[in-house]
Design a protein around this motif. Sequence first.
Motif, PDB file in Angstrom:
ATOM      1  N   THR A   1       0.825  -1.222   0.000  1.00 47.16           N
ATOM      2  CA  THR A   1       0.000   0.000   0.000  1.00 47.16           C
ATOM      3  C   THR A   1       0.857   1.269   0.000  1.00 47.16           C
ATOM      4  O   THR A   1       1.777   1.418   0.801  1.00 47.16           O
TER       5      THR A   1
ATOM      6  N   CYS B   1       4.328  -6.901   6.848  1.00 48.18           N
ATOM      7  CA  CYS B   1       3.061  -6.232   6.519  1.00 48.18           C
ATOM      8  C   CYS B   1       3.033  -4.786   7.009  1.00 48.18           C
ATOM      9  O   CYS B   1       2.113  -4.039   6.693  1.00 48.18           O
TER      10      CYS B   1
ATOM     11  N   MET C   1       0.358  -1.667   6.600  1.00 45.59           N
ATOM     12  CA  MET C   1      -0.517  -1.382   7.751  1.00 45.59           C
ATOM     13  C   MET C   1      -0.426   0.089   8.139  1.00 45.59           C
ATOM     14  O   MET C   1      -1.431   0.732   8.453  1.00 45.59           O
TER      15      MET C   1
ATOM     16  N   MET D   1      -2.146   2.353   5.529  1.00 46.47           N
ATOM     17  CA  MET D   1      -3.606   2.231   5.603  1.00 46.47           C
ATOM     18  C   MET D   1      -4.133   2.857   6.889  1.00 46.47           C
ATOM     19  O   MET D   1      -5.201   3.485   6.890  1.00 46.47           O
ATOM     20  N   SER D   2      -3.386   2.727   7.969  1.00 44.14           N
ATOM     21  CA  SER D   2      -3.805   3.331   9.238  1.00 44.14           C
ATOM     22  C   SER D   2      -3.783   4.847   9.123  1.00 44.14           C
ATOM     23  O   SER D   2      -4.669   5.532   9.632  1.00 44.14           O
TER      24      SER D   2
ATOM     25  N   ARG E   1     -10.757  -2.169  12.412  1.00 41.13           N
ATOM     26  CA  ARG E   1     -10.768  -3.521  11.828  1.00 41.13           C
ATOM     27  C   ARG E   1     -11.245  -3.480  10.372  1.00 41.13           C
ATOM     28  O   ARG E   1     -10.693  -4.155   9.504  1.00 41.13           O
TER      29      ARG E   1
ATOM     30  N   LEU F   1      -8.570  -1.893   8.061  1.00 46.20           N
ATOM     31  CA  LEU F   1      -7.398  -2.740   7.845  1.00 46.20           C
ATOM     32  C   LEU F   1      -7.768  -4.137   7.330  1.00 46.20           C
ATOM     33  O   LEU F   1      -6.899  -5.013   7.263  1.00 46.20           O
ATOM     34  N   SER F   2      -9.029  -4.305   6.945  1.00 43.00           N
ATOM     35  CA  SER F   2      -9.458  -5.653   6.569  1.00 43.00           C
ATOM     36  C   SER F   2      -8.786  -6.145   5.285  1.00 43.00           C
ATOM     37  O   SER F   2      -8.734  -7.344   5.027  1.00 43.00           O
TER      38      SER F   2
ATOM     39  N   ASN G   1      -5.597  -5.649   4.721  1.00 41.94           N
ATOM     40  CA  ASN G   1      -4.166  -5.784   5.038  1.00 41.94           C
ATOM     41  C   ASN G   1      -3.975  -7.043   5.873  1.00 41.94           C
ATOM     42  O   ASN G   1      -4.477  -7.133   6.997  1.00 41.94           O
TER      43      ASN G   1
ATOM     44  N   CYS H   1      -1.748  -9.876   7.935  1.00 39.76           N
ATOM     45  CA  CYS H   1      -0.525 -10.048   8.716  1.00 39.76           C
ATOM     46  C   CYS H   1      -0.297 -11.540   8.916  1.00 39.76           C
ATOM     47  O   CYS H   1      -1.073 -12.199   9.606  1.00 39.76           O
TER      48      CYS H   1
ATOM     49  N   TYR I   1      -2.740  -9.048  15.174  1.00 35.49           N
ATOM     50  CA  TYR I   1      -3.748  -8.004  14.919  1.00 35.49           C
ATOM     51  C   TYR I   1      -4.117  -7.201  16.165  1.00 35.49           C
ATOM     52  O   TYR I   1      -4.382  -6.009  16.079  1.00 35.49           O
TER      53      TYR I   1
ATOM     54  N   VAL J   1      -3.072   1.585  16.525  1.00 36.68           N
ATOM     55  CA  VAL J   1      -3.859   2.587  15.793  1.00 36.68           C
ATOM     56  C   VAL J   1      -4.695   3.407  16.779  1.00 36.68           C
ATOM     57  O   VAL J   1      -4.795   4.642  16.658  1.00 36.68           O
TER      58      VAL J   1
END
Length: 156
Positions: free
Chosen positions: A50, A103, A107, A110-111, A127, A130-131, A133, A135, A140, A147
Amino acid sequence: MNRKIQFNLNGKSISREAATHRLLLDLLRDEIGATGTKEGCGTGDCGACTVFLNGKPVNSCLVLSGELDGADVVTIEGLKIGPELHPIQKTFLQDGGAQCGYCTPGMLMMSKALLDENPNPTEDDIRYALSGNLCRCTGYAKIIQAVQDAAALLRK
Ligand code: FES
Ligand code: FES
């Protein structure tokens, strides 16, 4: 077909001769040396690759070089704020949000996208965001904690 492609990467202008079907992920890692962005699946399923393209998170394994002309790209290397780590980087470190770390760049990007849009996310919001992404180390719970802590830091 090869052609000259110009785009901005982490605030710097980049110009490269590249095949228009070359993937942004490969351009970043193999030609520019920006290896912070990782390749997991290569098929748009894991989120490891990402980056931000014109301010939106995208899977760089699905973006063609031919789409990049004039674009703004931000990678994990551009997440720091000056010399300082971004709060989301600090809380991933503090909370143990990274295990093998593969990852983690995805992560983090995206966060950041989530927190830019929603400074006060619920656990469900995190959740959901990050669905896409994955790991492999399955850490998780700590990622979600990181986050939440970053959101609190950014609201101060
Ligand atoms: S490497 Fe791009 S989504 Fe998995
Ligand atoms: S920390 Fe290892 S894949 Fe996520």
